[in-house]
Write a protein that holds these residues in place. Structure first.
Motif, PDB file in Angstrom:
ATOM      1  N   ASN A 228       7.239  -2.831  -9.901  1.00  0.00           N
ATOM      2  CA  ASN A 228       6.326  -2.267  -8.612  1.00  0.00           C
ATOM      3  C   ASN A 228       4.946  -1.744  -9.276  1.00  0.00           C
ATOM      4  O   ASN A 228       4.063  -2.053  -8.537  1.00  0.00           O
ATOM      5  N   LEU A 229       5.199  -0.689 -10.030  1.00  0.00           N
ATOM      6  CA  LEU A 229       4.135  -0.003 -10.516  1.00  0.00           C
ATOM      7  C   LEU A 229       3.009  -0.952 -10.953  1.00  0.00           C
ATOM      8  O   LEU A 229       1.721  -0.898 -10.539  1.00  0.00           O
ATOM      9  N   LEU A 230       3.325  -1.818 -11.899  1.00  0.00           N
ATOM     10  CA  LEU A 230       2.165  -2.546 -12.340  1.00  0.00           C
ATOM     11  C   LEU A 230       1.732  -3.643 -11.475  1.00  0.00           C
ATOM     12  O   LEU A 230       0.618  -4.033 -11.720  1.00  0.00           O
ATOM     13  N   ALA A 231       2.612  -3.986 -10.444  1.00  0.00           N
ATOM     14  CA  ALA A 231       1.908  -4.997  -9.380  1.00  0.00           C
ATOM     15  C   ALA A 231       0.877  -4.009  -8.438  1.00  0.00           C
ATOM     16  O   ALA A 231      -0.192  -4.577  -8.207  1.00  0.00           O
ATOM     17  N   GLU A 232       1.244  -2.722  -8.287  1.00  0.00           N
ATOM     18  CA  GLU A 232       0.260  -1.900  -7.613  1.00  0.00           C
ATOM     19  C   GLU A 232      -1.263  -1.540  -8.454  1.00  0.00           C
ATOM     20  O   GLU A 232      -2.081  -1.626  -8.061  1.00  0.00           O
ATOM     21  N   ARG A 233      -0.957  -1.652  -9.612  1.00  0.00           N
ATOM     22  CA  ARG A 233      -2.130  -1.370 -10.602  1.00  0.00           C
ATOM     23  C   ARG A 233      -2.903  -2.619 -10.712  1.00  0.00           C
ATOM     24  O   ARG A 233      -4.045  -2.466 -10.783  1.00  0.00           O
ATOM     25  N   ALA A 234      -2.362  -3.807 -10.482  1.00  0.00           N
ATOM     26  CA  ALA A 234      -2.976  -5.032 -10.626  1.00  0.00           C
ATOM     27  C   ALA A 234      -3.825  -5.413  -9.494  1.00  0.00           C
ATOM     28  O   ALA A 234      -5.023  -5.753  -9.353  1.00  0.00           O
ATOM     29  N   SER A 235      -3.362  -4.884  -8.292  1.00  0.00           N
ATOM     30  CA  SER A 235      -4.153  -4.677  -7.038  1.00  0.00           C
ATOM     31  C   SER A 235      -5.568  -3.603  -7.059  1.00  0.00           C
ATOM     32  O   SER A 235      -6.528  -4.182  -6.601  1.00  0.00           O
ATOM     33  N   VAL A 236      -5.226  -2.618  -7.603  1.00  0.00           N
ATOM     34  CA  VAL A 236      -6.387  -1.705  -8.093  1.00  0.00           C
ATOM     35  C   VAL A 236      -7.565  -2.340  -8.826  1.00  0.00           C
ATOM     36  O   VAL A 236      -8.529  -2.578  -8.279  1.00  0.00           O
ATOM     37  N   SER A 237      -7.023  -3.036  -9.795  1.00  0.00           N
ATOM     38  CA  SER A 237      -7.983  -3.733 -10.679  1.00  0.00           C
ATOM     39  C   SER A 237      -8.492  -4.782  -9.875  1.00  0.00           C
ATOM     40  O   SER A 237      -9.720  -5.112 -10.152  1.00  0.00           O
ATOM     41  N   GLY A 238      -7.818  -5.475  -9.358  1.00  0.00           N
ATOM     42  CA  GLY A 238      -8.122  -6.685  -8.493  1.00  0.00           C
ATOM     43  C   GLY A 238      -9.446  -6.351  -7.464  1.00  0.00           C
ATOM     44  O   GLY A 238     -10.324  -7.122  -7.193  1.00  0.00           O
ATOM     45  N   GLU A 239      -9.108  -5.208  -7.035  1.00  0.00           N
ATOM     46  CA  GLU A 239     -10.304  -4.736  -6.052  1.00  0.00           C
ATOM     47  C   GLU A 239     -11.574  -4.246  -6.870  1.00  0.00           C
ATOM     48  O   GLU A 239     -12.753  -4.558  -6.466  1.00  0.00           O
ATOM     49  N   LEU A 240     -11.398  -3.567  -7.748  1.00  0.00           N
ATOM     50  CA  LEU A 240     -12.588  -3.138  -8.743  1.00  0.00           C
ATOM     51  C   LEU A 240     -13.243  -4.108  -9.092  1.00  0.00           C
ATOM     52  O   LEU A 240     -14.580  -3.955  -9.177  1.00  0.00           O
ATOM     53  N   VAL A 241     -12.799  -5.027  -9.346  1.00  0.00           N
ATOM     54  CA  VAL A 241     -13.337  -6.057 -10.283  1.00  0.00           C
ATOM     55  C   VAL A 241     -14.371  -7.112  -9.117  1.00  0.00           C
ATOM     56  O   VAL A 241     -15.338  -7.356  -9.479  1.00  0.00           O
ATOM     57  N   LEU A 242     -14.283  -6.761  -7.981  1.00  0.00           N
ATOM     58  CA  LEU A 242     -15.080  -7.300  -6.893  1.00  0.00           C
ATOM     59  C   LEU A 242     -16.423  -6.450  -6.514  1.00  0.00           C
ATOM     60  O   LEU A 242     -17.050  -6.967  -5.964  1.00  0.00           O
TER      61      LEU A 242
END
Length: 255
Positions: A228-242
């Motif tokens: 769950n933790l790494l999936a949450e972190r992927a969402s953070v990065s996914g937002e920042l990259v935009l």
């Protein structure tokens, strides 16, 4: 065997209870999503293979070990779903390395950036050459090493993670990585590296596989929440990259 295929290559060779997984990509052994998916699948398969006691993870060629995630793919992300999917690639690989029932030896022959540092950190024992400098340069393009941070921190602590992340333009040499606990051993040449990897892998393959598997569990205790933790972190990065900042920074890099 070098590859020029745009999705890279992945080969597994199993001999004497040792599975050697070799990945490659013409862009400094970076990872497009498809190659990360293939590596995840391969690790999950090997985890349940009774013919394997130990895994060696290596990359092609004489130069870079891994340049992290595919730059071309990063540049082409245009919505949150794509962003999350892209950053989930390394999350899935790290989780597959974590839950793999076999101990994983990392063979690091050269420079390693971003997600590549995460791969090294998720190995159970890493052998490297003096050329294996590391860098987390994510800040320079407006994102951060959020997905791989738990794996890196587990090996080198918060202070080491902080130093690597905040000094985003500097390489840390292989001896720094060894001092911090990311690398177990540093040797001068690739020939020595291959020799050390072979000796260690053969020793481990001669031990009781059940003992190795139980030790793997012990080493990774306390990481059960990483799915769950790494999936949450992927969402953070996914937002920042935009973000506007990242779009501008990526455009500069592309030039």
């Amino acid at each position: 065997m070098n590859t020029n295929r745009e999705n890279g290559s992945l080969y597994t060779n199993i001999q004497n209870k040792i599975a050697t997984i070799e990945f490659g990509h013409p862009a400094s052994n970076s990872f497009p999503s498809e190659l990360l998916d293939r590596l995840t699948t391969e690790l999950n398969s090997i985890s349940n293979n009774n013919e394997v006691s130990v895994v060696v993870l290596k990359s092609e060629g004489e130069r870079a070990f891994c340049a992290g995630a595919s730059f071309d793919e990063l540049v082409s992300i245009s919505n949150l779903e794509q962003g999350k999917h892209f950053f989930s690639g390394f999350a899935n690989v790290i989780n597959a390395m974590r839950t793999c029932k076999k101990l994983i030896i990392g063979r690091i022959q050269g420079k390693t950036v971003g997600g590549g540092v995460g791969l090294a950190a998720a190995c159970d024992y890493v052998l490297a050459t003096e050329n294996a400098s590391i860098k987390l340069s994510e800040f320079t393009i407006g994102i951060g090493p959020f997905v791989i941070a738990p794996a890196v921190e587990r090996k080198i602590g918060v202070a080491g993670l902080s130093e690597l992340t905040l000094d985003a333009t500097s390489w840390k040499n292989a001896y720094w990585a060894k001092e911090k606990g990311l690398f177990a051993k540093v040797v001068e040449t690739q020939k020595e590296l291959d020799n050390e990897v072979e000796v260690l892998a053969n020793k481990l393959a001669s031990y009781n596989p059940e003992a190795l598997s139980q030790m793997k569990k012990v080493l990774w205790e306390g990481t059960e929440n990483w799915k769950n933790l790494l999936a949450e972190r992927a969402s953070v990065s996914g937002e920042l990259v935009l973000s506007e900042f990242t779009k501008k920074a990526l455009a500069k890099f592309k030039k």
